[in-house]
Design a protein around this motif. Sequence first.
Motif, mmCIF file in Angstrom:
data_model
loop_
_atom_site.group_PDB
_atom_site.id
_atom_site.type_symbol
_atom_site.label_atom_id
_atom_site.label_comp_id
_atom_site.label_asym_id
_atom_site.label_seq_id
_atom_site.Cartn_x
_atom_site.Cartn_y
_atom_site.Cartn_z
ATOM 1 N N UNK A 176 8.650 -44.382 42.465
ATOM 2 C CA UNK A 176 7.523 -43.649 43.017
ATOM 3 C C UNK A 176 6.271 -44.493 42.871
ATOM 4 N N UNK A 177 5.642 -44.795 43.988
ATOM 5 C CA UNK A 177 4.383 -45.549 44.014
ATOM 6 C C UNK A 177 3.297 -44.618 44.553
ATOM 7 N N UNK A 178 2.760 -43.782 43.693
ATOM 8 C CA UNK A 178 1.734 -42.835 44.109
ATOM 9 C C UNK A 178 0.382 -43.536 44.151
ATOM 10 N N UNK A 179 -0.527 -43.031 44.997
ATOM 11 C CA UNK A 179 -1.872 -43.607 44.995
ATOM 12 C C UNK A 179 -2.924 -42.560 44.670
ATOM 13 N N UNK A 180 -3.010 -41.486 45.437
ATOM 14 C CA UNK A 180 -4.044 -40.483 45.185
ATOM 15 C C UNK A 180 -3.448 -39.164 44.718
ATOM 16 N N UNK A 181 -2.408 -38.690 45.372
ATOM 17 C CA UNK A 181 -1.837 -37.393 44.994
ATOM 18 C C UNK A 181 -1.140 -37.483 43.639
ATOM 19 N N UNK A 182 -1.298 -36.428 42.840
ATOM 20 C CA UNK A 182 -0.734 -36.392 41.492
ATOM 21 C C UNK A 182 0.712 -35.919 41.529
ATOM 22 N N UNK A 183 1.651 -36.648 40.900
ATOM 23 C CA UNK A 183 3.044 -36.182 40.864
ATOM 24 C C UNK A 183 3.182 -34.851 40.133
ATOM 25 N N UNK A 184 4.253 -34.155 40.437
ATOM 26 C CA UNK A 184 4.574 -32.875 39.804
ATOM 27 C C UNK A 184 5.867 -33.042 39.017
ATOM 28 N N UNK A 185 5.899 -32.608 37.740
ATOM 29 C CA UNK A 185 7.054 -32.775 36.873
ATOM 30 C C UNK A 185 7.592 -31.409 36.485
ATOM 31 N N UNK A 186 8.920 -31.230 36.624
ATOM 32 C CA UNK A 186 9.540 -29.957 36.263
ATOM 33 C C UNK A 186 11.037 -30.143 36.079
ATOM 34 N N UNK A 187 11.586 -29.506 35.026
ATOM 35 C CA UNK A 187 13.037 -29.465 34.790
ATOM 36 C C UNK A 187 13.687 -30.836 34.873
ATOM 37 N N UNK A 188 13.062 -31.814 34.246
ATOM 38 C CA UNK A 188 13.648 -33.145 34.181
ATOM 39 C C UNK A 188 13.498 -33.974 35.436
ATOM 40 N N UNK A 189 12.680 -33.530 36.378
ATOM 41 C CA UNK A 189 12.507 -34.253 37.631
ATOM 42 C C UNK A 189 11.033 -34.553 37.902
ATOM 43 N N UNK A 190 10.801 -35.597 38.677
ATOM 44 C CA UNK A 190 9.467 -35.987 39.130
ATOM 45 C C UNK A 190 9.443 -35.842 40.639
ATOM 46 N N UNK A 191 8.455 -35.144 41.145
ATOM 47 C CA UNK A 191 8.268 -35.013 42.592
ATOM 48 C C UNK A 191 6.914 -35.618 42.939
ATOM 49 N N UNK A 192 6.883 -36.497 43.935
ATOM 50 C CA UNK A 192 5.616 -37.123 44.281
ATOM 51 C C UNK A 192 5.649 -37.723 45.665
#
Length: 262
Positions: free
Chosen positions: A228-244
């Motif tokens: 995951x190469x995020x720039x402005x939006x903040x990733x979301x973490x839940x139940x052992x997973x990263x969403x971004x």
Amino acid sequence: PFARGYIPGQERVVCLKESDGTVLWQHAYECLYTVSYPAGPRVTPTVHAGKVFALGAEGNLLCLDAKTGQPLWSRDLKKDYEVKAPLWGFAAHPLVDGQKLITLVGGPGSVAVAFDKDTGKELWRALSAKEPGYCPPMIYEAGGQRQLIVWHPEALNSLDPETGRVFWTQPFASKAGLTISTPRQLGDLLLVSAFYNGSLMMRLDSSQPTATEVWRGKSQSERNTDGLHSIISTPFLENGHIYGVCSYGQLRCLKAATGERL
């Protein structure tokens, strides 16, 4: 609601009536932009205990009375700390913590500065880096301590929010000074993610304010990404997973424990 605005040569803070948008008050001041993409400001006002804290793109830090707009105190960060505005302007949201207003400034020993929120007096300063970056400071609890997380373009840092004393530092260089998205905590894990450099995952110790690296992305390219190469939006973490959202708009899901892309 409070808003920020800019017309050529001037920044302003505006207070609107919630029901119909009527302007209740506005506070304007001279401000010539030197930053790239000269439109701003970049920071949403913070409202706390009857005060509005506003940070302009050129480093004008203001404290205004929320009811009247009357200035209570102000700091010119560029002048007071002899620093230049970051390429894309001052953009890291100040953080209210107790009596403190913590913000990123820049310069030797003053990447992070805590001010008295009622007077503007400096309480402490900490960290050195060539650039302060654009990432808002955050406070998380781990290892029996409240930890102030400051991510600048050279390293991820944990500080004592009361004194500015450094608990730990993990080098993590970010190209072009692009530390932007907010650090996120998931249990004992702490994640940051950058446009070019990808993500870094740290594990926070449960008994003391220290941390160890769990994994980091291997790709240094925002086009040939491996996680995951995020720039402005903040990733979301839940139940052992990263969403971004990755560099050019791809929605990604990663395993938090390993960084493997699912």
